[in-house]
Motif scaffolding. Structure first.
Motif, PDB file in Angstrom:
ATOM      1  N   LEU A 151      -7.584   2.994  -0.846  1.00  0.00           N
ATOM      2  CA  LEU A 151      -8.584   2.548  -1.813  1.00  0.00           C
ATOM      3  C   LEU A 151      -9.545   1.610  -1.093  1.00  0.00           C
ATOM      4  O   LEU A 151      -9.157   0.528  -0.638  1.00  0.00           O
ATOM      5  CB  LEU A 151      -7.910   1.831  -2.984  1.00  0.00           C
ATOM      6  CG  LEU A 151      -8.822   1.141  -3.991  1.00  0.00           C
ATOM      7  CD1 LEU A 151      -9.712   2.169  -4.681  1.00  0.00           C
ATOM      8  CD2 LEU A 151      -7.995   0.394  -5.030  1.00  0.00           C
ATOM      9  N   ALA A 152     -10.798   2.024  -0.944  1.00  0.00           N
ATOM     10  CA  ALA A 152     -11.760   1.242  -0.160  1.00  0.00           C
ATOM     11  C   ALA A 152     -12.091  -0.082  -0.819  1.00  0.00           C
ATOM     12  O   ALA A 152     -12.422  -1.052  -0.130  1.00  0.00           O
ATOM     13  CB  ALA A 152     -13.030   2.060   0.066  1.00  0.00           C
ATOM     14  N   THR A 170      -7.124  -1.351   0.082  1.00  0.00           N
ATOM     15  CA  THR A 170      -5.708  -1.245  -0.263  1.00  0.00           C
ATOM     16  C   THR A 170      -5.148   0.065   0.263  1.00  0.00           C
ATOM     17  O   THR A 170      -5.746   1.124   0.063  1.00  0.00           O
ATOM     18  CB  THR A 170      -5.510  -1.304  -1.787  1.00  0.00           C
ATOM     19  OG1 THR A 170      -6.083  -2.507  -2.298  1.00  0.00           O
ATOM     20  CG2 THR A 170      -4.033  -1.263  -2.147  1.00  0.00           C
ATOM     21  N   THR A 171      -4.022   0.001   0.937  1.00  0.00           N
ATOM     22  CA  THR A 171      -3.367   1.216   1.427  1.00  0.00           C
ATOM     23  C   THR A 171      -1.934   1.268   0.914  1.00  0.00           C
ATOM     24  O   THR A 171      -1.268   0.238   0.801  1.00  0.00           O
ATOM     25  CB  THR A 171      -3.354   1.280   2.964  1.00  0.00           C
ATOM     26  OG1 THR A 171      -2.620   0.164   3.489  1.00  0.00           O
ATOM     27  CG2 THR A 171      -4.765   1.254   3.514  1.00  0.00           C
ATOM     28  N   ILE A 172      -1.486   2.471   0.606  1.00  0.00           N
ATOM     29  CA  ILE A 172      -0.110   2.696   0.167  1.00  0.00           C
ATOM     30  C   ILE A 172       0.430   3.922   0.882  1.00  0.00           C
ATOM     31  O   ILE A 172      -0.191   4.986   0.856  1.00  0.00           O
ATOM     32  CB  ILE A 172      -0.013   2.916  -1.359  1.00  0.00           C
ATOM     33  CG1 ILE A 172      -0.477   1.679  -2.126  1.00  0.00           C
ATOM     34  CG2 ILE A 172       1.417   3.262  -1.756  1.00  0.00           C
ATOM     35  CD1 ILE A 172      -0.475   1.867  -3.630  1.00  0.00           C
ATOM     36  N   ASP A 186       5.207   1.279   1.509  1.00  0.00           N
ATOM     37  CA  ASP A 186       4.501   0.283   2.312  1.00  0.00           C
ATOM     38  C   ASP A 186       3.135   0.074   1.677  1.00  0.00           C
ATOM     39  O   ASP A 186       2.289   0.984   1.692  1.00  0.00           O
ATOM     40  CB  ASP A 186       4.350   0.738   3.762  1.00  0.00           C
ATOM     41  CG  ASP A 186       5.690   0.923   4.449  1.00  0.00           C
ATOM     42  OD1 ASP A 186       6.450  -0.052   4.515  1.00  0.00           O
ATOM     43  OD2 ASP A 186       5.983   2.042   4.910  1.00  0.00           O
ATOM     44  N   LEU A 187       2.927  -1.106   1.125  1.00  0.00           N
ATOM     45  CA  LEU A 187       1.690  -1.430   0.439  1.00  0.00           C
ATOM     46  C   LEU A 187       1.014  -2.598   1.142  1.00  0.00           C
ATOM     47  O   LEU A 187       1.664  -3.604   1.448  1.00  0.00           O
ATOM     48  CB  LEU A 187       1.978  -1.782  -1.033  1.00  0.00           C
ATOM     49  CG  LEU A 187       0.786  -2.093  -1.941  1.00  0.00           C
ATOM     50  CD1 LEU A 187       1.124  -1.749  -3.381  1.00  0.00           C
ATOM     51  CD2 LEU A 187       0.380  -3.565  -1.874  1.00  0.00           C
ATOM     52  N   ASN A 188      -0.282  -2.469   1.387  1.00  0.00           N
ATOM     53  CA  ASN A 188      -1.043  -3.540   2.025  1.00  0.00           C
ATOM     54  C   ASN A 188      -2.347  -3.744   1.269  1.00  0.00           C
ATOM     55  O   ASN A 188      -3.108  -2.787   1.053  1.00  0.00           O
ATOM     56  CB  ASN A 188      -1.342  -3.208   3.488  1.00  0.00           C
ATOM     57  CG  ASN A 188      -0.097  -3.213   4.353  1.00  0.00           C
ATOM     58  OD1 ASN A 188       0.367  -4.249   4.790  1.00  0.00           O
ATOM     59  ND2 ASN A 188       0.457  -2.018   4.586  1.00  0.00           N
ATOM     60  N   LEU A 189      -2.596  -4.986   0.878  1.00  0.00           N
ATOM     61  CA  LEU A 189      -3.806  -5.361   0.150  1.00  0.00           C
ATOM     62  C   LEU A 189      -4.515  -6.452   0.946  1.00  0.00           C
ATOM     63  O   LEU A 189      -3.948  -7.521   1.189  1.00  0.00           O
ATOM     64  CB  LEU A 189      -3.452  -5.865  -1.254  1.00  0.00           C
ATOM     65  CG  LEU A 189      -4.567  -6.516  -2.073  1.00  0.00           C
ATOM     66  CD1 LEU A 189      -5.682  -5.504  -2.335  1.00  0.00           C
ATOM     67  CD2 LEU A 189      -4.011  -7.039  -3.395  1.00  0.00           C
TER      68      LEU A 189
END
Length: 469
Positions: A151-152, A170-172, A186-189
């Protein structure tokens, strides 16, 4: 975990159409073109928001089922080009067309790429919405599914920026079993900001990582870590900030069907206002390690299986509580469980160190006090800086004094007098504990407490203390 996935994976991805439509369902249409042939008839799909909340992966599951019915009787390999159109909303109008490209090989293994394009619109009386775009890649079989989401970003602004919300990149990356349960996540915000006039919340470098596996007997184990690089909150004259916050929980399989759980947490720096220094900021940093050891694998598996079954049934909460309590008692009786903790706290006025453990020696036949009292063992060692202990006790006394005045507004002189009284009372309390040897003064300017419970005896700083039972 499911709530978080629902919020980020589905609600964030489709937040604009969800928020703009006041209905109780998400509506969209699909039109497929298989192997470059003529477009198939348009299909309209409706998913109640309640189902999305309960199962955040239901959108992917619905897409998978829809694709399956079109390809199950066709020769493979296949290529499917799909147009996804969200229902037009009064607020946003017609949203960009979402494209999905899917490939299915001879063995039925599928992979899809979904693109929800970026757009920027000013909605009357609502503000600016700047959707940066979303890419989603997922693979699927009958037994599992993998998801990679990027998600950009999303920006909302109103009243010239006085009210705003920003969701950064955001990446998942996730893997899910046949029941859509996550086995890896693995989630990164990168950034999250909310502003409402002078009230602000900032969150940077958030990550959540989850990996699970099964023990030899089928017990679900795993590793969960949660991190925040920086966060700060300001509201009126109140401000706090947090740096380097992290939590890690892991379950491990030892020998002879024994399970151990380890817990680590830390804060590099937490800055907050202190009541004994109006306008003054205080800070702490801490590191903690805890472990629950020697748990019986079979009893834990029974507890876990029961919890899953109860979750899928419509049981009353009180009945669930009694059943789970009974299973938890069985876990405690099946092995010789032990809980151990190490804690280190640093502050600008002194530090605190503590080590504690509680264990059940042997395998008692019940948790009745008459049986448990001889099997229960505990140890505690506490070292705390003298100035820090005085500050803690004074804070508690000061807060208690303030409650006596309810909402009455106190002058600066009244507050100063209360602070002085709280400090004097704290010194008297501490001297009392030193006098009865519950606290011992050490040569390096600390107070120490050493306590042990063993063989039905409690010893505090070398003194035997009668037990009430």
């Amino acid at each position: 975990m499911k709530k978080l996935i629902a919020t980020i994976l589905i609600s964030a991805a489709m937040s604009l159409p969800l928020q703009a439509d006041t209905s109780e369902s998400l509506r969209f249409s699909l039109q497929h073109r298989i192997n470059g042939g003529d477009p198939l008839p348009i299909e309209t799909i409706e998913i109640p928001f309640k189902q999305i909340e309960n199962n955040p992966l239901i959108l992917l599951t619905v897409l998978k089922e829809n694709f399956s019915k079109h390809v199950e009787n066709r020769e493979k390999p296949l290529q499917i080009d799909t147009k996804l159109e969200f229902s037009t909303t009064q607020a946003l109008g017609k949203l960009p067309t979402t494209s999905i490209k899917t490939q299915i090989d001879n063995d039925g293994f599928g992979k899809s790429d979904l693109i929800f394009p970026a757009f920027r619109r000013v909605v009357p009386e609502k503000g600016l919405i700047d959707w940066k775009g979303l890419n989603l890649h997922f693979t699927f079989t009958d037994q599992n599914m993998t998801v990679k989401l990027n998600l950009a970003g999303l920006l909302f602004e109103k009243d010239e920026g006085k009210i705003s919300a920003l969701l950064g990149n955001t990446t998942i990356n996730g893997q899910f079993d046949a029941n859509s349960m996550p086995t890896q996540m693995d989630l990164n915000l990168s950034q999250f900001k909310i502003r409402d006039n002078d009230n602000r919340l900032n969150l940077n470098d958030f990550s959540l990582n989850f990996h699970s596996h099964q023990s030899a007997k089928g017990l679900q184990l795993g590793e969960l870590s949660f991190k925040i690089g920086h966060s700060d909150l300001s509201q009126d004259n109140f401000q706090v900030s947090l740096d380097g916050f992290g939590i890690k929980l892991e379950g491990e399989e030892a020998q002879d069907s024994v399970i151990n759980y380890n817990w680590h947490s830390q804060i590099e720096k937490f800055v907050f206002p202190t009541p004994l220094g109006i306008g003054k900021m205080a800070w702490i940093s801490y590191a903690e390690k805890s472990a629950v050891r020697h748990l019986d694998e079979g009893a834990l598996l029974d507890l876990q299986t029961t919890a899953r079954n109860l979750h899928s049934q419509n049981n009353k909460p009180i009945n669930i509580g009694f059943i789970m309590l009974d299973k938890l008692m069985a876990v405690l009786l099946a092995g010789s469980p032990e809980i151990a903790t190490e804690l280190n706290v640093k502050t600008p006025i002194g530090n605190l160190q503590a080590n504690a453990s509680v264990s059940i020696n042997g395998k008692p036949t019940s948790l009745a006090l008459s049986v448990l009292k001889s099997a229960l063992q505990a140890e505690l060692t506490l070292n705390i800086n003298k100035t820090l202990l005085k500050e803690i006790v004074a804070n508690q006394i000061f807060e208690t004094m303030l409650k006596d005045f309810d909402d009455e507004r106190l002058s600066e002189d009244d507050l100063a007098l209360l602070k002085q009284q709280a400090k004097s009372a704290s010194e008297q309390q501490i001297l009392m504990f030193v006098g009865i040897k519950w606290l011992v003064e050490t040569e390096d300017g600390k107070y120490q407490l050493v306590a042990a419970l063993k063989n039905n005896q409690l010893i505090v700083n070398g003194m035997k203390i009668p037990l009430p039972f």
